[in-house]
Design an enzyme around this catalytic site. Structure first.
Site, short mmCIF file in Angstrom:
data_model
loop_
_atom_site.label_atom_id
_atom_site.label_comp_id
_atom_site.label_asym_id
_atom_site.label_seq_id
_atom_site.Cartn_x
_atom_site.Cartn_y
_atom_site.Cartn_z
N HIS A 76 -7.50 4.63 -0.77
CA HIS A 76 -8.05 5.08 -2.05
C HIS A 76 -9.55 4.79 -2.10
O HIS A 76 -9.98 3.68 -1.84
CB HIS A 76 -7.36 4.36 -3.22
CG HIS A 76 -6.06 4.98 -3.61
ND1 HIS A 76 -5.54 4.90 -4.87
CD2 HIS A 76 -5.19 5.73 -2.89
CE1 HIS A 76 -4.38 5.55 -4.91
NE2 HIS A 76 -4.14 6.05 -3.72
N TYR A 205 -6.31 2.45 -15.05
CA TYR A 205 -6.23 1.24 -15.87
C TYR A 205 -6.62 1.64 -17.29
O TYR A 205 -7.75 2.10 -17.50
CB TYR A 205 -7.21 0.17 -15.37
CG TYR A 205 -6.85 -0.45 -14.04
CD1 TYR A 205 -7.20 0.14 -12.84
CD2 TYR A 205 -6.15 -1.67 -14.00
CE1 TYR A 205 -6.88 -0.45 -11.62
CE2 TYR A 205 -5.82 -2.26 -12.77
CZ TYR A 205 -6.20 -1.65 -11.60
OH TYR A 205 -5.87 -2.24 -10.39
N PRO A 297 -2.22 -10.09 -12.59
CA PRO A 297 -2.19 -8.96 -11.65
C PRO A 297 -3.29 -7.92 -11.84
O PRO A 297 -3.48 -7.07 -10.97
CB PRO A 297 -0.81 -8.33 -11.90
CG PRO A 297 -0.43 -8.75 -13.27
CD PRO A 297 -1.06 -10.09 -13.49
N LYS A 301 -5.34 -9.07 -6.97
CA LYS A 301 -5.96 -9.97 -5.99
C LYS A 301 -4.99 -10.95 -5.34
O LYS A 301 -5.36 -11.63 -4.37
CB LYS A 301 -7.10 -10.76 -6.65
CG LYS A 301 -8.29 -9.92 -7.05
CD LYS A 301 -8.93 -9.29 -5.83
CE LYS A 301 -10.03 -8.32 -6.17
NZ LYS A 301 -10.18 -7.26 -5.16
N TYR A 389 -13.64 -5.20 -6.77
CA TYR A 389 -12.35 -4.53 -6.61
C TYR A 389 -12.02 -4.29 -5.14
O TYR A 389 -10.90 -4.52 -4.70
CB TYR A 389 -12.33 -3.21 -7.39
CG TYR A 389 -10.93 -2.68 -7.60
CD1 TYR A 389 -10.18 -3.04 -8.72
CD2 TYR A 389 -10.34 -1.83 -6.67
CE1 TYR A 389 -8.89 -2.56 -8.90
CE2 TYR A 389 -9.05 -1.34 -6.84
CZ TYR A 389 -8.33 -1.71 -7.96
OH TYR A 389 -7.05 -1.25 -8.14
C1 PHB Z 1 0.84 -2.25 -8.47
O1 PHB Z 1 0.83 -1.15 -7.89
O2 PHB Z 1 1.90 -2.88 -8.61
C2 PHB Z 1 -0.44 -2.78 -9.00
C3 PHB Z 1 -1.62 -2.13 -8.73
C4 PHB Z 1 -2.80 -2.60 -9.23
C5 PHB Z 1 -2.81 -3.74 -10.02
C6 PHB Z 1 -1.64 -4.43 -10.28
C7 PHB Z 1 -0.43 -3.94 -9.78
O3 PHB Z 1 -4.00 -4.19 -10.52
#
Ligand code: PHB
Ligand code: APR
Length: 396
Positions: A76, A205, A297, A301, A389
């Site tokens: 990505h 997000y 989450p 990280k 990130y």
């Molecule tokens: C996930 O795909 O489970 C996931 C992706 C990004 C995050 C947290 C969880 O920031």
């Protein structure tokens, strides 16, 4: 498999940290025994974030376990932020001079590492219970455990505590020798896995007055979605229908319309926590991964920090055995903590920026929106977000 009664490094826990350490040490000719209290199926049943930083990808290559990730993982170049009904793309690739992340489930990494362990023939004991650590303050530490009703003792040079947040390793350190730093957040994440095409090619997000939401994925046919929920909520309070309606309500109108729903194949609630234990070395015991620190989450990280701990620790141990130098293991705790605290800061910041905190008032909400407005309008702020990130560099 016969289990030796002596090894060079005893590894407690067969999550990503323990398995990766075992693999890197095996490739350097160092003997390890891994002791895991659960079954392989239980370990593989845990569903966790799946965003792999470039430095973690490089480490998996070094460990010889990257083949399937390159075949099945999705690179990505960006992700999206959604607020006030609009989406804004963060072009990580352009902002960081060509870096990107890999979307590949943590369960798959664990499976690849388990397969590599098995192929190597190096010992791993599943269902090792009542694990106890002894004499790690001396030069002759050992670990005892029960397996199939019998008590065993494993002598070793070093113990690696890779047994997660609830493990026995950190708990074995005298309280006076360790300092804990903690922040518990007043909400959880309700996650759903479904065999439906992801709503977008990149992660979204979303900050919304009803609470945070995240659209993620495992493949082009499997989606992973989350909504912020109350800590009082039970999974049984959330029918699939209620989940999809709530998720839709927290997205911009276009995305909401494109969302493809279907039956959930997994649904769970996870609390959010920031936690760091200092130091990470106690004589001949080293803590690594979730045994030493937890991040919320947001930003994904957790696995990446576990991997950088293991990079520092494996290099230190290899240096000890091959070059008879203790420089690497002596620097381990300080080196690892420097990177951990930066990721703690970033995960805390992203969590604060994107969630609805129950105790906050209208002033706080305006500040949060201004923060988001500033972020998407400022090249400097976006660059800072993107470089964190994709993952900060590791120390040499
Ligand atoms: C996930 O795909 O489970 C996931 C992706 C990004 C995050 C947290 C969880 O920031
Ligand atoms: N004895 C033996 N094994 C134990 C014990 C014990 N007393 N306690 C826990 N374990 C095992 C657990 O069953 C688990 O398989 O240790 C393992 C720890 O694995 P994880 O919790 O996955 O921790 P870690 O390997 O450090 O991985 C960190 O997991 O939580 C995510 O986001 C986090 O991605 C990060 C990753």
């Amino acid at each position: 498999m016969s289990i030796p009664s002596r090894t060079q490094v005893a590894i407690i826990g067969a999550g990503p940290s323990g398995l990766l350490l075992g693999q890197l040490l095996h490739r350097a000719g160092i003997d390890t025994v891994i002791l895991e209290q659960r079954t392989p199926d239980y370990v593989l049943g845990r569903i966790r974030a799946g965003i792999i930083e470039q430095v973690t990808v490089d480490l998996l290559v070094e460990a010889g376990v990257s083949e399937r990730m390159f075949k099945e993982g999705l690179p990505h170049d960006g992700f999206e932020l959604c607020f006030s009904g609009q989406r804004h793309r963060v072009d990580m690739h352009a902002l960081t001079g060509g870096r990107r992340v890999m979307v590949y489930g943590q369960t798959e990494i664990t499976r690849d590492l388990m397969d590599a362990r098995q192929a190597s023939g190096a010992p791993i004991v599943y269902e090792a219970t009542e694990v106890a650590l002894h004499d790690f303050g001396s030069s002759q530490p050992s670990v005892s455990y029960t397996h199939q009703g019998e008590r065993h003792t494993l002598q070793c040079d070093f113990i690696a505590g890779c047994d997660g947040f609830h493990g026995v390793s950190r708990a074995s350190v005298p309280a006076s020798a360790i300092q804990n730093f903690e922040r518990v957040y007043p909400f959880g994440w309700l996650g759903v896995l479904s065999d439906t095409p992801p709503v977008a090619h990149e992660l979204i997000y979303s900050n919304h007055e009803r609470g945070f939401a995240l659209c993620s994925m495992r493949s082009n046919t499997r989606s992973r979605y989350y909504v912020q929920c109350s800590l009082q909520d039970q999974v049984s309070d959330w029918s699939d229908q209620r989940f999809w309606n709530e998720l839709r309500s927290r997205l911009d109108p276009d995305t909401a319309e494109q969302l493809v729903t279907g039956p959930s194949i997994e649904k769970s609630i996870a609390p959010l926590r920031s936690f760091v234990a200092e130091p990470m070395r106690f004589g001949r015991l080293f803590l690594a991964g979730d045994a030493a620190h937890i991040v919320p989450p947001t930003g994904a990280k957790g696995l990446n920090l576990a991997a950088s701990d293991i990079a520092y620790l494996s290099r230190g141990l290899i240096e000890h055995y091959q070059e008879h130098s203790s420089a690497g293991i002596d620097a381990y705790s300080e080196r690892a903590l420097a990177r951990i605290w930066k990721a703690e800061r970033f995960s805390w910041w992203m969590t604060t920026l994107l969630h609805r905190f129950p105790e906050k008032d209208a002033f706080d909400h305006r500040i949060q929106r201004a923060d988001l407005d500033y972020l998407v309008g400022s090249q400097a702020a976006l660059t800072s977000l993107a470089e964190n990130y994709v993952g900060l560099p590791m120390a040499a």
